[in-house]
Design an enzyme around this catalytic site. Sequence first.
Site, PDB file in Angstrom:
ATOM      1  N   THR A   1       0.854  -1.187   0.000  1.00  0.00           N
ATOM      2  CA  THR A   1       0.000   0.000   0.000  1.00  0.00           C
ATOM      3  C   THR A   1       0.894   1.243   0.000  1.00  0.00           C
ATOM      4  O   THR A   1       2.103   1.149   0.175  1.00  0.00           O
ATOM      5  CB  THR A   1      -0.904   0.055   1.238  1.00  0.00           C
ATOM      6  OG1 THR A   1      -0.078   0.152   2.402  1.00  0.00           O
ATOM      7  CG2 THR A   1      -1.786  -1.172   1.341  1.00  0.00           C
TER       8      THR A   1
ATOM      9  N   VAL B   1       7.671  -2.281   7.192  1.00  0.00           N
ATOM     10  CA  VAL B   1       7.745  -0.819   7.182  1.00  0.00           C
ATOM     11  C   VAL B   1       8.317  -0.363   5.840  1.00  0.00           C
ATOM     12  O   VAL B   1       9.435  -0.721   5.468  1.00  0.00           O
ATOM     13  CB  VAL B   1       8.607  -0.298   8.338  1.00  0.00           C
ATOM     14  CG1 VAL B   1       8.655   1.230   8.308  1.00  0.00           C
ATOM     15  CG2 VAL B   1       8.066  -0.787   9.678  1.00  0.00           C
ATOM     16  N   LYS B   2       7.537   0.445   5.143  1.00  0.00           N
ATOM     17  CA  LYS B   2       7.916   0.910   3.803  1.00  0.00           C
ATOM     18  C   LYS B   2       8.613   2.266   3.929  1.00  0.00           C
ATOM     19  O   LYS B   2       8.047   3.235   4.433  1.00  0.00           O
ATOM     20  CB  LYS B   2       6.655   1.023   2.936  1.00  0.00           C
ATOM     21  CG  LYS B   2       6.888   0.969   1.450  1.00  0.00           C
ATOM     22  CD  LYS B   2       5.538   0.855   0.740  1.00  0.00           C
ATOM     23  CE  LYS B   2       5.697   0.757  -0.757  1.00  0.00           C
ATOM     24  NZ  LYS B   2       4.369   0.743  -1.421  1.00  0.00           N
ATOM     25  N   ILE B   3       9.864   2.307   3.435  1.00  0.00           N
ATOM     26  CA  ILE B   3      10.751   3.462   3.629  1.00  0.00           C
ATOM     27  C   ILE B   3      11.162   4.018   2.269  1.00  0.00           C
ATOM     28  O   ILE B   3      11.543   3.258   1.375  1.00  0.00           O
ATOM     29  CB  ILE B   3      12.021   3.040   4.397  1.00  0.00           C
ATOM     30  CG1 ILE B   3      11.674   2.468   5.776  1.00  0.00           C
ATOM     31  CG2 ILE B   3      13.000   4.193   4.506  1.00  0.00           C
ATOM     32  CD1 ILE B   3      11.177   3.478   6.758  1.00  0.00           C
TER      33      ILE B   3
END
Length: 218
Positions: A27, A86-88
């Site tokens: 997402t 966790v999208k970084i």
Amino acid sequence: MKFFIDTANLAQIKEAQDLGVLDGVTTNPSLMAKEGISGDTNVIAHYKAICDIVDGDVSAEVISTDFEGMVREGEALAALDEKIVVKIPMIKDGVKALKYFSDKGIKTNCTLIFSAGQALLAAKAGATYVSPFIGRLDDISTDGLGLIENIRLIYDNYGFETEILAASVRHPMHIIECAQIGADVMTGPLSAIEALLKHPLTDIGLAKFLADHAKANS
């Protein structure tokens, strides 16, 4: 190759899960906004709802662009569910955050990758996944699939465990070609996944089988 669906739409996620081939979800803030999800409380509740549907990893993106903010948001997201990744973003402080989370045993997805150099830095920092955006590269007349090939070669040369997550997948041939190259994961819309089901000879063959059965039993 793992199949992720790139959406925040719960109905589409459930449909992909019910198909039996779904390995995870990606997402981003744009996809959340598309579903009318806004406000920290609502976004958190939506991530929890997604995790309740799927069995695999769910990428949840931070909004901060500074190291401290990314760490704070990322730790809060990771605490929601063990499935959360966790999208970084691929920026300088993002690389620092990747290393921080890697040392803490928190899974990460480095997003907005558009070069092999960026993918190399993310792997060095310990990213669980890197997300090269092949469709967006194609949009500017650059070879998105070529980038996947370059990253695959580099990772294989040095034994990096970071998984290549082909993002911005637009159509079924993107999926097939990523599988041929050796991408570990693809993420795209439900329509691209379902398009793999379709072939005119399958439809013709099934229609003939059913017609012959009906004739034999009339």
